[in-house]
Design an enzyme around this catalytic site. Structure first.
Site, short mmCIF file in Angstrom:
data_model
loop_
_atom_site.label_atom_id
_atom_site.label_comp_id
_atom_site.label_asym_id
_atom_site.label_seq_id
_atom_site.Cartn_x
_atom_site.Cartn_y
_atom_site.Cartn_z
N LYS A 77 0.80 -1.18 0.08
CA LYS A 77 -0.16 0.18 -0.22
C LYS A 77 1.27 1.51 -0.19
O LYS A 77 2.09 1.61 0.36
CB LYS A 77 -1.01 -0.19 1.05
CG LYS A 77 -2.19 -0.94 1.00
CD LYS A 77 -2.97 -1.06 2.24
CE LYS A 77 -4.14 -1.77 1.90
NZ LYS A 77 -5.22 -2.23 3.43
N TYR A 115 -12.52 -1.48 -3.39
CA TYR A 115 -13.17 -1.94 -2.07
C TYR A 115 -14.64 -1.22 -1.67
O TYR A 115 -15.07 -1.63 -0.69
CB TYR A 115 -12.40 -0.75 -1.15
CG TYR A 115 -10.78 -0.87 -1.12
CD1 TYR A 115 -10.91 -2.04 0.05
CD2 TYR A 115 -9.59 -0.22 -0.64
CE1 TYR A 115 -9.17 -2.83 0.82
CE2 TYR A 115 -9.03 -0.32 -0.45
CZ TYR A 115 -8.56 -1.60 -0.15
OH TYR A 115 -7.39 -1.69 0.96
N ASN A 130 -2.26 0.21 7.19
CA ASN A 130 -1.85 -1.05 7.53
C ASN A 130 -0.81 -1.66 6.50
O ASN A 130 -0.60 -2.61 6.23
CB ASN A 130 -2.58 -1.85 7.89
CG ASN A 130 -3.73 -2.11 7.02
OD1 ASN A 130 -3.51 -1.87 5.93
ND2 ASN A 130 -4.58 -3.37 7.21
N HIS A 133 -2.18 -5.55 1.31
CA HIS A 133 -3.20 -5.73 1.40
C HIS A 133 -3.43 -7.75 1.18
O HIS A 133 -1.88 -8.12 0.40
CB HIS A 133 -3.75 -5.34 0.08
CG HIS A 133 -4.84 -6.11 -0.18
ND1 HIS A 133 -6.45 -5.72 0.18
CD2 HIS A 133 -5.88 -7.15 -1.17
CE1 HIS A 133 -7.40 -6.61 -0.45
NE2 HIS A 133 -6.78 -7.74 -1.39
N GLU A 185 -9.64 -10.22 -8.02
CA GLU A 185 -9.24 -8.63 -7.60
C GLU A 185 -7.45 -8.83 -8.63
O GLU A 185 -6.69 -7.99 -8.87
CB GLU A 185 -8.06 -8.88 -6.20
CG GLU A 185 -9.19 -8.28 -4.97
CD GLU A 185 -9.09 -8.81 -3.57
OE1 GLU A 185 -9.68 -8.07 -2.99
OE2 GLU A 185 -7.86 -8.85 -3.62
#
Ligand code: CDP
Ligand code: MG
Length: 137
Positions: free
Chosen positions: A9, A49, A112, A115, A126
């Site tokens: 990320k 998302y 964080n 993913h 995805e």
């Protein structure tokens, strides 16, 4: 062999941790089948998302993913989906186990570091969202 979608990320890319994370992925025995650094648009982020659309963190999350370059990857290993989620650690880095990627590199539950897909169906979706078949080698 199973495949999963993995993404470094924007926070971890910006902090210069992409190389360490990729080295760890290789050290843990994943085969990198596809990899590219890309900028995700806000529209793409909102689609990616969409499952979290009703959650209070949706706007912040989608803006965060679109805020800077990410490294998109397809990883292959036995039980790759669970293996990559185990290696990432808990969503909240405060609860992530020692040595996991989120424990090492994440700063908060919203920023964080990584993913990972959560099931075979979402992994397939995805992977197709970010990669063409020709990009998977
Ligand atoms: O990424 P993971 O599958 O571990 O968690 P998720 O429950 O699918 O949530 C997706 C992402 O939303 C997380 O990785 C966080 O970046 C973000 N999130 C957040 O900002 N605040 C929360 N309370 C929960 C998740
Ligand atoms: Mg998830």
């Amino acid at each position: 062999m199973e495949r999963t979608y993995a993404m470094i990320k924007p926070d971890a890319v910006k902090a210069g941790n992409a190389g360490n994370i990729i080295a760890r992925i290789e050290a843990e025995g994943f085969r990198i089948v596809g990899m590219k650094q890309i900028r995700v648009s806000l529209a793409q982020s909102q689609l990616f998302y969409v499952v979290h659309e009703a959650r209070p963190f949706y706007n912040g999350l989608t803006e965060f993913l679109a805020s800077g370059p990410v490294v998109a990857m397809v990883l292959e290993k036995d039980n790759a989906i669970k293996a990559w989620r185990d290696l990432m650690g808990a969503t909240n880095p405060a609860q992530a186990a020692e040595g996991t990627i989120r424990k090492l590199y994440a700063t908060s539950i919203d920023e964080n570091a990584a993913h990972g897909s959560d099931a075979p169906e979402t992994a397939a979706q995805e992977i197709a969202f970010f990669f063409t078949t020709a990009e998977l080698v």
